[in-house]
Design an enzyme around this catalytic site. Structure first.
Site, PDB file in Angstrom:
ATOM      1  N   LYS A  94      35.733  37.237  42.012  1.00 30.11           N
ATOM      2  CA  LYS A  94      35.752  38.686  42.415  1.00 30.11           C
ATOM      3  C   LYS A  94      34.687  39.242  43.346  1.00 30.11           C
ATOM      4  CE  LYS A  94      38.399  42.289  41.074  1.00 30.11           C
ATOM      5  NZ  LYS A  94      39.802  42.094  40.348  1.00 30.11           N
TER       6      LYS A  94
ATOM      7  N   ASP B 111      42.088  44.885  45.981  1.00 34.51           N
ATOM      8  CA  ASP B 111      41.654  45.214  44.541  1.00 34.51           C
ATOM      9  C   ASP B 111      41.447  46.735  44.892  1.00 34.51           C
ATOM     10  OD1 ASP B 111      40.829  44.296  41.865  1.00 34.51           O
ATOM     11  OD2 ASP B 111      39.466  45.864  42.143  1.00 34.51           O
TER      12      ASP B 111
HETATM   13  N1  GLU Z   1      42.628  42.509  42.146  1.00 34.56           N
HETATM   14  C1  GLU Z   1      43.899  41.951  41.237  1.00 34.56           C
HETATM   15  C2  GLU Z   1      43.522  41.746  40.160  1.00 34.56           C
HETATM   16  O1  GLU Z   1      42.679  42.324  39.496  1.00 34.56           O
HETATM   17  C3  GLU Z   1      44.529  40.921  42.076  1.00 34.56           C
HETATM   18  C4  GLU Z   1      43.740  39.584  42.215  1.00 34.56           C
HETATM   19  C5  GLU Z   1      44.589  38.460  43.047  1.00 34.56           C
HETATM   20  O2  GLU Z   1      45.866  39.031  43.555  1.00 34.56           O
HETATM   21  O3  GLU Z   1      44.115  37.666  43.405  1.00 34.56           O
HETATM   22  O4  GLU Z   1      44.190  40.998  39.287  1.00 34.56           O
END
Ligand code: GLU
Length: 434
Positions: A108, A148
Site C-alpha cells: 500500500k 484507493d
Molecule cells: N485499493 C483497493 C483495495 O484496497 C484496490 C487495490 C488494487 O486494486 O490493487 O483493495
C-alpha cells in the site's frame, strides 16, 4: 503529523492474526514473519505550485509480504496518511489477495495531502513526482499500485505514463485501475462494489432475503458505495440511507439510486477528477449524521468509507444483523468482539471489498499478455471467484464455529503458510536425516 486515530492501526491489524492462528495451518515462524512488513519506503516529493512556490509532500510505499507473488495494493491521497495506516493497509492487502487466492502479496502507499486543495496541474505534478521517487521500488513483477481513497483512473494513467518514460518502455502492467484507452480493464471502476454485491447475493440465498423487503444503509457514496447501492437497487433492495463525508440522508421507503448518483455527480466542482458534491443536498429527505446512519434499524449495513467507524462506543447500538465491510478496516478489534457476542454477521473487508483487487489482477493479466477481455468475461470471472471464495470462507466459519473474519484470516493464513513452508520450515532444516 500523525493523526492520533492511525497510531495503533497496524498493531490492531496484526492482533487479529493470533486469533486466526489456532484455526490455520501455518507454523509459528511463518506467522511471526507476517507481523513485520518486508520493505518500507518514505519519500519527499517537491512540487512547484501554480503560484510559483515550492511545496514538499511526504509519501510512503510499504510492501508487506511477497511470498505468494508481486506485491499489490492501492495508493491513497489523504491528509491523514501516515506510516501506521499504510502498514496496516499493506498488511490487509496480503490477506485480501490470499483469501481470493490471487497470486500476489500485499502493499500500500499514499501521500499526505488534501487533494481537493490542489489544482489539476498541481495534482498531475505531484503524481508524476511521486512515481519519480518510487520508480525503483515498483514494477510489474515486483510491486503494482492501484487506486484507493481519493485517487482515480486518470491519476493511475499519469503514473503509468511517468513510469514508462523513466524506464523507456511502455509498461501498462506497472499499475492497475488505469483508464481503458491506456490499458485499463473493462469493469475495474465498479469492481469493488460489484464484488461486495456478489457476496450479498450469496447471503440472499442463505438467509432467504426478499430484496424488496430488505433495507440497506450505505455509509460512503464514493466509487464503491455508489456501485453497490446501484446494483442492489436494481435488484429491488431498499436503499434507505446513504452518506458522504458531509453527512447522510434517510428515507424509509428507499431512494431512487440512479437519480441520486446523477445529482451527486453533477454537483461536482472538479468534475473530471474529484467529486466534491454532497449527497445531503441531493433530494428532500431526513438529514442524518454518519454516526446515526450506522445505528439505523436496517437489515444490511455497508460501511464503505473510512477505517475505525464501528468502535466500542457504538458497537452496542448497531442494529443491523449483517454488516458488509466495503471500506478497509471499518471495525476495530474490540468492536468486533461486541458484534460477535451480539450475533451479528460481519462479512470482513478482506473478502467483501476484494472485487477491486481481483479485477486489478485481471487487468494486469491482460496487460502482461497484451490481449483484452470483454466486460462480460470480466464480470463472469469476478462472479466465479467471489462466489467460490465467499462460500469457502463461509463454510470454514460454520465448520469451525468461528466468526467470518477469523475464518477469512484462517483461510488466508493457511495459503500464505503453505507458500512459506514450501521454502522450508524450522522442522525441515533441523531434521538432518532427510
Ligand atoms: N485499493 C483497493 C483495495 O484496497 C484496490 C487495490 C488494487 O486494486 O490493487 O483493495
Amino acid at each position: 503529523m500523525n493523526a492520533p486515530t492511525n497510531v495503533d492501526l497496524f498493531s490492531g491489524a496484526i492482533a487479529r492474526l493470533d486469533k486466526a492462528f489456532q484455526y490455520a495451518d501455518i507454523d509459528a515462524e511463518a506467522l511471526e514473519r507476517l507481523k513485520h512488513p518486508k520493505q518500507i519506503l518514505q519519500v519527499s516529493v517537491p512540487v512547484r505550485m501554480d503560484d510559483g512556490s515550492l511545496k514538499i509532500f511526504t509519501g510512503y510505499r510499504v510492501r508487506h509480504d511477497d511470498t505468494r507473488g508481486p506485491t499489490k495494493g492501492g495508493l491513497r491521497y489523504s491528509p491523514n496518511v501516515d506510516i501506521s495506516e499504510v502498514k496496516a493497509l499493506a498488511f490487509w492487502m496480503t490477506f485480501k489477495c490470499a483469501v481470493m487466492n490471487i497470486p500476489y502479496g500485499g502493499a500500500k502507499g499514499g501521500i499526505c495531502v488534501n487533494p481537493k486543495e490542489l489544482s489539476r496541474l498541481e495534482l498531475e505534478r505531484l503524481s508524476r513526482g511521486f512515481i519519480e521517487q518510487i520508480a525503483d521500488f515498483i514494477g510489474p513483477e515486483t510491486d503494482i499500485p492501484a487506486p484507493d481513497m481519493y485517487t482515480n483512473a486518470m491519476i493511475m494513467g499519469w503514473m503509468m505514463d511517468e513510469y514508462s518514460k523513466i524506464h523507456r518502455r511502455h509498461t501498462p502492467g506497472v499499475i492497475t485501475g488505469k483508464p481503458i484507452p491506456l490499458g485499463g480493464s473493462q469493469g475495474r471502476e465498479e469492481a469493488t462494489g460489484r464484488g461486495a454485491y456478489y457476496c450479498i447475493k450469496e447471503l440472499e440465498k442463505k438467509r432467504d432475503w426478499v430484496p424488496k423487503k430488505t433495507r440497506v444503509a450505505v455509509q460512503g457514496f464514493g466509487n464503491a458505495g455508489q456501485s453497490i447501492a446501484r446494483l442492489l437497487h436494481a435488484d429491488g433492495y431498499q436503499i434507505v440511507a446513504v452518506s458522504d463525508s458531509r453527512g447522510g440522508i434517510y428515507k424509509p421507503e428507499g431512494f431512487d439510486i440512479p437519480s441520486l448518483i446523477q445529482i451527486k455527480n453533477e454537483s461536482r466542482r472538479l468534475q473530471a477528477v474529484y467529486c466534491t458534491g454532497s449527497v445531503c443536498e441531493a433530494v428532500p429527505s431526513k438529514s442524518i449524521t454518519n454516526e446515526q446512519l450506522l445505528e439505523l434499524d436496517v437489515d444490511v449495513l455497508i460501511p464503505a468509507a473510512l477505517e475505525d467507524v464501528i468502535t466500542v462506543s457504538n458497537a452496542n447500538q448497531i442494529k443491523a444483523p449483517v454488516i458488509v465491510e466495503v471500506a478497509n478496516g471499518p471495525t476495530t478489534g474490540e468492536a468486533d468482539e461486541i458484534l460477535n457476542e451480539r450475533g451479528k454477521l460481519v462479512v470482513p473487508d478482506i473478502l467483501a471489498n476484494a472485487g477491486g483487487v481481483t479485477v486489478s489482477y485481471f487487468e494486469w493479466v491482460q496487460n502482461q499478455q497484451g490481449f483484452y477481455w470483454s466486460l462480460e468475461e470480466v464480470q463472469q470471472r469476478l462472479h466465479a471467484m467471489m462466489t467460490q471464495e465467499f462460500n469457502h470462507v463461509y463454510d470454514w466459519m460454520i465448520e469451525k464455529r468461528i466468526d467470518m473474519r477469523t475464518a477469512a484470516y484462517a483461510v488466508a493464513l493457511s495459503r500464505i503458510g503453505a507458500a512459506i513452508a514450501s521454502l522450508g520450515t524450522a522442522q525441515y532444516f533441523s531434521d538432518n536425516d532427510s
